[in-house]
Design a protein around this motif. Sequence first.
Motif, short mmCIF file in Angstrom:
data_model
loop_
_atom_site.label_atom_id
_atom_site.label_comp_id
_atom_site.label_asym_id
_atom_site.label_seq_id
_atom_site.Cartn_x
_atom_site.Cartn_y
_atom_site.Cartn_z
N UNK A 1 -7.04 13.41 -4.39
CA UNK A 1 -5.78 12.67 -4.34
C UNK A 1 -5.96 11.56 -3.31
N UNK A 2 -5.73 10.32 -3.71
CA UNK A 2 -5.94 9.18 -2.82
C UNK A 2 -4.78 9.08 -1.82
N UNK A 3 -4.95 8.30 -0.74
CA UNK A 3 -3.88 8.16 0.24
C UNK A 3 -2.55 7.66 -0.36
N UNK A 4 -2.62 6.89 -1.48
CA UNK A 4 -1.37 6.42 -2.07
C UNK A 4 -0.86 7.36 -3.17
N UNK A 5 -1.45 8.57 -3.25
CA UNK A 5 -0.89 9.60 -4.11
C UNK A 5 -1.35 9.58 -5.55
N UNK A 6 -2.50 8.95 -5.83
CA UNK A 6 -3.05 8.94 -7.19
C UNK A 6 -4.11 10.04 -7.29
N UNK A 7 -4.01 10.84 -8.33
CA UNK A 7 -4.99 11.91 -8.55
C UNK A 7 -6.14 11.36 -9.41
#
Length: 379
Positions: A304-310
């Motif tokens: 999960x990226x820091x901006x909330x994308x899996x």
Amino acid sequence: MRLAVLKERAAFETRVAATAETVKKLVALGLTVAVESGAGVLSAVSDAEYQAAGAEIAPDPAAALAGAGIVFAVQAPEPAELALVPAGALLVCIAGAFGNPELVPTLARAGIDCVAMEMLPRITRAQAMDVLSSQANLAGYRAVVESATAFERGFPMMMTAAGTVPPARVFVIGAGVAGLQAIATARRLGAIVSATDVRPAAKDEIKSLGASFVGVEDEETAAQRGAYAKEMSEAFRQKQAALMATTVAKNDIVICTALVMGRKAPVIVTAPMVESMKAGSVVIDLAADAGGNCALTQPGASIVTPNGVRVLGWRNWPGRIPVAASSLYARNLLTFLTTFWDKDAKAPKLPEADDIIKGTLLTRGGAVVHPQFLPPQAA
């Protein structure tokens, strides 16, 4: 003649090269079939089912391979198992030779004749034995199912008394077999789907499935021919990147399927593109085994990226649906063998002039025979 079916030992591999159904047909050809114990467990085929189909259950690789004239495997056996394959045996598998430069010379030194099923030519008579198509079809389906699980807003439009849930927006990169199946599956689940591919022929296929086409159309794409995309120029990649940047940002789910045969997968979805996506969005990377189409893909992992994308970069996507994948793969291998089976000799006959054999045979009689793998002085 003895045919051995090995238990797969590669990481993330859940498939098996024969099922109870195909074992029955192999035995009917006059073969003695030996299956290594536990080979089918992850594909829901028990030793008892193999036995009922006529197979001998071998306790270990050495017992399975003893005296074998043919070996069926999903991936090329690990070095320890490869050393047990008798000289002169025919190994039929997905060799992955482009990613393992030592494999072909090793096979030649060992006197193993090897057929690389992933190198089948795209011709009509090879369709029923096309392992890449059968496995990619399942991978495309599985990609959408897993994206639906990971996406927390729902796929179809749902109208309720409390309000309306909008449909998911899905963008598919690459419209080969996997991409087209992903488009069809996402459409069936009610998503709004768009897709891109560098091959002109893909545009009509994309539209025929009810998706909208997104793409750079120029002289370079017009020159693309065949089932696999060819590597594009830097100028094209820059134009494509600009279009991808605006398209990715608009979508909830991005499914990456772009591969170039024998090369590392092209990076199409950059880190800034992922950063432009809304929190809760999902990137599915079917090209993870070849390095990935997304710059943030970690092969074999979900992040999960820091901006909330899996970002899901699982390895061996067909292996995530092992029962169906093994069933189709086993039929592909059975079709190959029966196509080249000499009924009188009760053995395979591989004519050098045949297009399928020319395309798939890596080694024969202790020598490298495939032109793409010949040493420089022999090429």
